[in-house]
Design an enzyme around this catalytic site. Structure first.
Site, short mmCIF file in Angstrom:
data_model
loop_
_atom_site.label_atom_id
_atom_site.label_comp_id
_atom_site.label_asym_id
_atom_site.label_seq_id
_atom_site.Cartn_x
_atom_site.Cartn_y
_atom_site.Cartn_z
N LYS A 147 24.21 -8.73 14.09
CA LYS A 147 24.34 -9.57 15.27
C LYS A 147 23.19 -10.58 15.37
CE LYS A 147 26.72 -5.85 17.71
NZ LYS A 147 26.60 -4.75 18.71
N GLY A 153 32.76 -1.37 24.15
CA GLY A 153 33.84 -0.78 24.94
C GLY A 153 35.09 -1.61 24.83
#
Length: 306
Positions: free
Chosen positions: A84, A181
């Protein structure tokens, strides 16, 4: 020209950090990125700090709640955060860095002793992805970092993600929210699809490259160093001599009361030095007879941490 490539969910799930770096900083200059960009490890470190769990206990709890994969290596080893960080560095600085060249350390070596000392220093420990530009040189790393209690990132807990961008015009801007999530991630995916359907065209997916910028593995920081030891004469003297040899100035030496000789440890906090010099100090210290096992060391996020 007929293809639009959006990938907002690739970094920090539901936080719109990709779009922000694409659209909000072309007229600005990003000096530093510091982020909690892995929800699993932040949940684990929160459990170790707030709840007093061991590393193994916190990993087990993260697995039970679905934050950790069956093989958690990508998370706890810092590799997910490194991937990332690479994307954000490309967007912020226009450089394409081989991931393997970005220094990366996970959380496996952290113990409750480190949190005891972090609290004594007035802060906590977070796994961070950090990138900084100084002139035409850009450095970056993923590592546990000491973060003081008055820092905005110190209070980002559980599986929450946060990215702080420091820039010339906006100073410090923090993006915080759910970094993983199904619903936060799906929200970013759906938003990308809707944006494309509406005909919205963003800038180049990865912003123009910056030929003048160069990635370097060397960076400067204050460092925290923890050593487990067997009692012997001259420990403080030897630490001082080795640090002096490599140009590392000691800010302070801390030692909590020894409750178990098999787990005795002390901590050295340095002044601001290069990670290269710090590696040399650690390597030489680990060769001493009284040092028990590998040393643990990490950067302090801010040079003005006190």
């Amino acid at each position: 020209d007929a293809v639009q490539f959006n990938y907002e969910a690739a970094v920090c799930g539901g936080i719109p950090i990709i779009r922000s770096l694409q659209d909000d900083y072309p007229g600005d200059s990003v000096s530093m990125i510091a982020g909690i960009i892995n929800g699993c490890t932040n949940f684990m470190l929160t459990s170790m700090d707030r709840d007093g769990l061991s590393y193994d206990e916190s990993l087990e709890k993260a697995s039970e709640l679905g934050y950790a994969e069956a093989d958690p290596t990508l998370d706890v080893g810092g590799f997910d955060a490194r991937s990332k960080l690479k994307i954000m560095m490309r967007l912020a600085y226009g450089i394409d860095v081989d991931e393997d060249n970005i220094p990366c350390r996970g959380i496996q070596e952290l113990t409750s002793v480190d949190y005891d000392y972090a609290k004594k220093l007035g802060g906590t420990i977070k796994l961070l992805g950090v990138a900084e530009r100084v002139g035409d040189k850009v450095s970056g790393f993923v590592s546990p970092c000491y973060v003081s209690s008055n820092d905005s990132l110190s209070n980002v807990n559980d599986a929450t993600n946060a990215v702080e961008i420091s820039s010339g015009n906006l100073q410090r801007t923090t993006y915080i929210g759910q970094g993983a999530g199904r619903f936060p991630t799906a929200n970013s995916c759906v938003n990308d699809i809707v944006s494309i359907v509406k005909g919205n065209r963003s800038t180049e997916p990865f912003n123009p490259p910056s030929p003048s910028s160069k990635f370097v593995q060397k960076y400067d920081s204050v460092f925290y160093l923890r050593l487990k030891y067997e009692d012997a004469l001259g420990i403080t003297r030897q630490c001082g001599e080795i640090c002096e040899k490599h140009g590392v100035s000691i800010h302070s030496i801390l030692q909590n009361p020894v409750t178990s000789k098999s787990n005795a440890a002390f901590v050295i906090v340095t002044e601001k030095v290069s990670n290269t010099a710090m590696k040399q100090v650690v390597a030489e210290l680990e060769d001493l007879e009284w040092v028990q096992g590998p040393a643990f060391w990490m950067p302090v996020l801010r040079p003005d941490w006190m």
